[in-house]
Design an enzyme around this catalytic site. Sequence first.
Site, PDB file in Angstrom:
ATOM      1  N   LYS A   1     -14.709 -29.206  -4.910  1.00 23.94           N
ATOM      2  CA  LYS A   1     -15.870 -29.047  -4.559  1.00 23.94           C
ATOM      3  C   LYS A   1     -16.908 -29.774  -5.536  1.00 23.94           C
ATOM      4  O   LYS A   1     -17.852 -29.268  -6.027  1.00 23.94           O
ATOM      5  CB  LYS A   1     -16.192 -27.565  -4.867  1.00 23.94           C
ATOM      6  CG  LYS A   1     -15.606 -26.609  -3.964  1.00 23.94           C
ATOM      7  CD  LYS A   1     -16.338 -26.581  -2.500  1.00 23.94           C
ATOM      8  CE  LYS A   1     -15.184 -25.882  -1.479  1.00 23.94           C
ATOM      9  NZ  LYS A   1     -15.767 -25.975  -0.199  1.00 23.94           N
TER      10      LYS A   1
ATOM     11  N   LEU B   1     -23.886 -24.021  -4.409  1.00 26.21           N
ATOM     12  CA  LEU B   1     -24.629 -23.565  -3.703  1.00 26.21           C
ATOM     13  C   LEU B   1     -24.177 -22.398  -2.528  1.00 26.21           C
ATOM     14  O   LEU B   1     -24.995 -21.766  -2.148  1.00 26.21           O
ATOM     15  CB  LEU B   1     -25.358 -24.768  -2.721  1.00 26.21           C
ATOM     16  CG  LEU B   1     -26.130 -25.724  -3.647  1.00 26.21           C
ATOM     17  CD1 LEU B   1     -26.545 -26.939  -2.827  1.00 26.21           C
ATOM     18  CD2 LEU B   1     -27.517 -25.067  -4.164  1.00 26.21           C
TER      19      LEU B   1
ATOM     20  N   GLU C   1     -28.182 -30.406 -16.034  1.00 22.66           N
ATOM     21  CA  GLU C   1     -28.393 -29.479 -17.220  1.00 22.66           C
ATOM     22  C   GLU C   1     -27.143 -29.352 -18.173  1.00 22.66           C
ATOM     23  O   GLU C   1     -27.318 -29.167 -19.523  1.00 22.66           O
ATOM     24  CB  GLU C   1     -28.668 -28.116 -16.546  1.00 22.66           C
ATOM     25  CG  GLU C   1     -29.840 -28.304 -15.684  1.00 22.66           C
ATOM     26  CD  GLU C   1     -30.325 -27.046 -15.104  1.00 22.66           C
ATOM     27  OE1 GLU C   1     -29.667 -26.356 -14.062  1.00 22.66           O
ATOM     28  OE2 GLU C   1     -31.343 -26.400 -15.539  1.00 22.66           O
TER      29      GLU C   1
ATOM     30  N   GLU D   1     -32.882 -29.927  -6.904  1.00 23.61           N
ATOM     31  CA  GLU D   1     -33.559 -28.470  -6.819  1.00 23.61           C
ATOM     32  C   GLU D   1     -34.865 -28.597  -6.051  1.00 23.61           C
ATOM     33  O   GLU D   1     -34.994 -27.785  -5.227  1.00 23.61           O
ATOM     34  CB  GLU D   1     -33.737 -27.820  -8.274  1.00 23.61           C
ATOM     35  CG  GLU D   1     -32.833 -27.493  -9.182  1.00 23.61           C
ATOM     36  CD  GLU D   1     -31.841 -28.447  -9.807  1.00 23.61           C
ATOM     37  OE1 GLU D   1     -32.291 -29.716  -9.438  1.00 23.61           O
ATOM     38  OE2 GLU D   1     -31.137 -28.315 -10.647  1.00 23.61           O
TER      39      GLU D   1
HETATM   40  C1  1HE Z   1     -20.624 -28.094  -2.880  1.00 22.71           C
HETATM   41  C2  1HE Z   1     -21.481 -28.547  -3.986  1.00 22.71           C
HETATM   42  C3  1HE Z   1     -22.628 -27.681  -4.453  1.00 22.71           C
HETATM   43  C4  1HE Z   1     -20.578 -30.330  -3.022  1.00 22.71           C
HETATM   44  N1  1HE Z   1     -22.212 -26.533  -4.172  1.00 22.71           N
HETATM   45  N2  1HE Z   1     -20.292 -26.957  -2.762  1.00 22.71           N
HETATM   46  N3  1HE Z   1     -26.487 -29.522  -6.127  1.00 22.71           N
HETATM   47  C5  1HE Z   1     -26.775 -30.130  -5.348  1.00 22.71           C
HETATM   48  O1  1HE Z   1     -27.670 -30.140  -4.440  1.00 22.71           O
HETATM   49  C6  1HE Z   1     -25.670 -31.142  -4.787  1.00 22.71           C
HETATM   50  C7  1HE Z   1     -25.079 -31.192  -3.617  1.00 22.71           C
HETATM   51  N4  1HE Z   1     -23.753 -32.169  -3.227  1.00 22.71           N
HETATM   52  C8  1HE Z   1     -24.246 -33.303  -3.030  1.00 22.71           C
HETATM   53  O2  1HE Z   1     -24.999 -33.793  -2.935  1.00 22.71           O
HETATM   54  C9  1HE Z   1     -22.880 -33.955  -2.740  1.00 22.71           C
HETATM   55  O3  1HE Z   1     -21.785 -33.093  -2.560  1.00 22.71           O
HETATM   56  C10 1HE Z   1     -22.382 -35.092  -3.960  1.00 22.71           C
HETATM   57  C11 1HE Z   1     -23.524 -36.131  -3.943  1.00 22.71           C
HETATM   58  C12 1HE Z   1     -22.355 -34.253  -5.212  1.00 22.71           C
HETATM   59  C13 1HE Z   1     -20.974 -35.537  -3.852  1.00 22.71           C
HETATM   60  O4  1HE Z   1     -20.895 -36.061  -2.439  1.00 22.71           O
HETATM   61  P1  1HE Z   1     -19.423 -36.487  -1.831  1.00 22.71           P
HETATM   62  O5  1HE Z   1     -19.682 -37.227  -0.640  1.00 22.71           O
HETATM   63  O6  1HE Z   1     -18.545 -36.920  -2.784  1.00 22.71           O
HETATM   64  O7  1HE Z   1     -18.904 -34.761  -1.692  1.00 22.71           O
HETATM   65  P2  1HE Z   1     -19.364 -33.844  -0.290  1.00 22.71           P
HETATM   66  O8  1HE Z   1     -18.398 -34.160   1.035  1.00 22.71           O
HETATM   67  O9  1HE Z   1     -20.774 -33.794  -0.237  1.00 22.71           O
HETATM   68  O10 1HE Z   1     -18.603 -32.658  -0.807  1.00 22.71           O
HETATM   69  C14 1HE Z   1     -17.445 -32.319  -0.892  1.00 22.71           C
HETATM   70  C15 1HE Z   1     -17.220 -30.926  -0.869  1.00 22.71           C
HETATM   71  O11 1HE Z   1     -17.819 -30.158  -1.908  1.00 22.71           O
HETATM   72  C16 1HE Z   1     -17.829 -30.243   0.444  1.00 22.71           C
HETATM   73  O12 1HE Z   1     -17.152 -28.856   0.686  1.00 22.71           O
HETATM   74  P3  1HE Z   1     -16.180 -28.843   2.076  1.00 22.71           P
HETATM   75  O13 1HE Z   1     -15.610 -27.552   1.763  1.00 22.71           O
HETATM   76  O14 1HE Z   1     -17.024 -29.047   2.926  1.00 22.71           O
HETATM   77  O15 1HE Z   1     -15.078 -29.897   1.593  1.00 22.71           O
HETATM   78  C17 1HE Z   1     -19.120 -29.528  -0.447  1.00 22.71           C
HETATM   79  O16 1HE Z   1     -19.849 -28.719   0.558  1.00 22.71           O
HETATM   80  C18 1HE Z   1     -18.717 -29.356  -1.694  1.00 22.71           C
HETATM   81  N5  1HE Z   1     -20.122 -29.276  -2.633  1.00 22.71           N
HETATM   82  N6  1HE Z   1     -21.394 -29.988  -4.007  1.00 22.71           N
HETATM   83  C19 1HE Z   1     -21.093 -26.006  -3.486  1.00 22.71           C
HETATM   84  N7  1HE Z   1     -23.407 -28.034  -5.254  1.00 22.71           N
HETATM   85  C20 1HE Z   1     -28.552 -22.916 -12.727  1.00 22.71           C
HETATM   86  S1  1HE Z   1     -29.596 -23.586 -11.488  1.00 22.71           S
HETATM   87  C21 1HE Z   1     -28.809 -25.053 -11.156  1.00 22.71           C
HETATM   88  C22 1HE Z   1     -29.473 -25.423  -9.809  1.00 22.71           C
HETATM   89  C23 1HE Z   1     -28.749 -26.744  -9.177  1.00 22.71           C
HETATM   90  O17 1HE Z   1     -27.986 -27.113  -9.664  1.00 22.71           O
HETATM   91  S2  1HE Z   1     -29.436 -26.974  -7.583  1.00 22.71           S
HETATM   92  C24 1HE Z   1     -28.496 -28.447  -7.165  1.00 22.71           C
HETATM   93  C25 1HE Z   1     -27.131 -27.979  -6.406  1.00 22.71           C
END
Ligand code: 1HE
Length: 252
Positions: A20, A61, A107, A127
């Site tokens: 994840k 998320l 963060e 965000e």
């Molecule tokens: C996740 C998350 C996540 C990956 N929550 N499951 N953060 C974001 O908006 C970033 C969201 N993530 C991405 O943009 C990409 O995943 C990455 C650039 C980080 C990595 O890409 P990649 O191609 O290596 O991986 P992927 O295919 O996108 O993700 C692999 C798996 O991880 C996939 O799950 P699967 O079950 O389909 O295999 C994704 O759904 C999962 N995954 N990132 C949940 N963030 C205290 S407030 C803080 C506020 C925030 O941090 S907002 C920003 C959130």
Amino acid sequence: MLSIDASGPIAQVRLQRPDKRNAISDAFIAQIHTCFLNLPASVRVVVLSGAGKHFCAGLDLSEMGERSVAEGIAHSRAWHAAFDAIQSGRVPVIAVLHGAVVGGGLELASACHIRVAEATTYYGLPEGQRGIFVGGGGSARLPRLIGTARMTDMMLTGRVIDAELGERIGLSQYVVPAGEGLARASELAARIASNAPMSNFAVMHALPRIAELPQAEGLFVEALMSSITQAEPDAKERVRAFLDGRAGKVGV
Ligand code: 1HE
């Protein structure tokens, strides 16, 4: 989710949820908090890294769901408490960054004391695009590292910053080739662990407070801290060692 090797003076703490992308769930943030509150007294420095392709994808998320305002505040405050345990903890923490360091991942990195970025590192604050705001201390810590204008740009436009630019603007203090972050962090950790404990304490706890004080008050606190460190037997012995030719020169 968190793997911890605290057997020696340099503890290795690793985000271990690579499937994840080390996204931080409620259970995960609680583990991070517990870990940094309970470091054994023998630990002098922590190296924090992430398993898999990325350091950390930020907030899990999938758990955002339907929190009420009150629940949202409690959630954010739980992140604050966990990251405060890092920044205001007992020992310096070196983050080893690679791949995505985004949202709550950035963060987390910004709560650490030194950041070593591998060349693959990229920083983002998605965000803005997700319709939310930072909640893990980013709005308090990141402007202090990179300035409010740069953070505003990242959040409004979704701008992604690479490792090189990140170092130039203060997101990391080091950039190293891919795969070399842990080795560099271990070298730095060994140096930090060899310092007098009171000096490390002053750097971790007095320096950031002095930086927030008006100059006159800052200088006063500096005088107190300076005198406290000098009064330590450790300091007296280290200075004597230099004067006797038993300690290294600067840069050697
Ligand atoms: C996740 C998350 C996540 C990956 N929550 N499951 N953060 C974001 O908006 C970033 C969201 N993530 C991405 O943009 C990409 O995943 C990455 C650039 C980080 C990595 O890409 P990649 O191609 O290596 O991986 P992927 O295919 O996108 O993700 C692999 C798996 O991880 C996939 O799950 P699967 O079950 O389909 O295999 C994704 O759904 C999962 N995954 N990132 C949940 N963030 C205290 S407030 C803080 C506020 C925030 O941090 S907002 C920003 C959130």
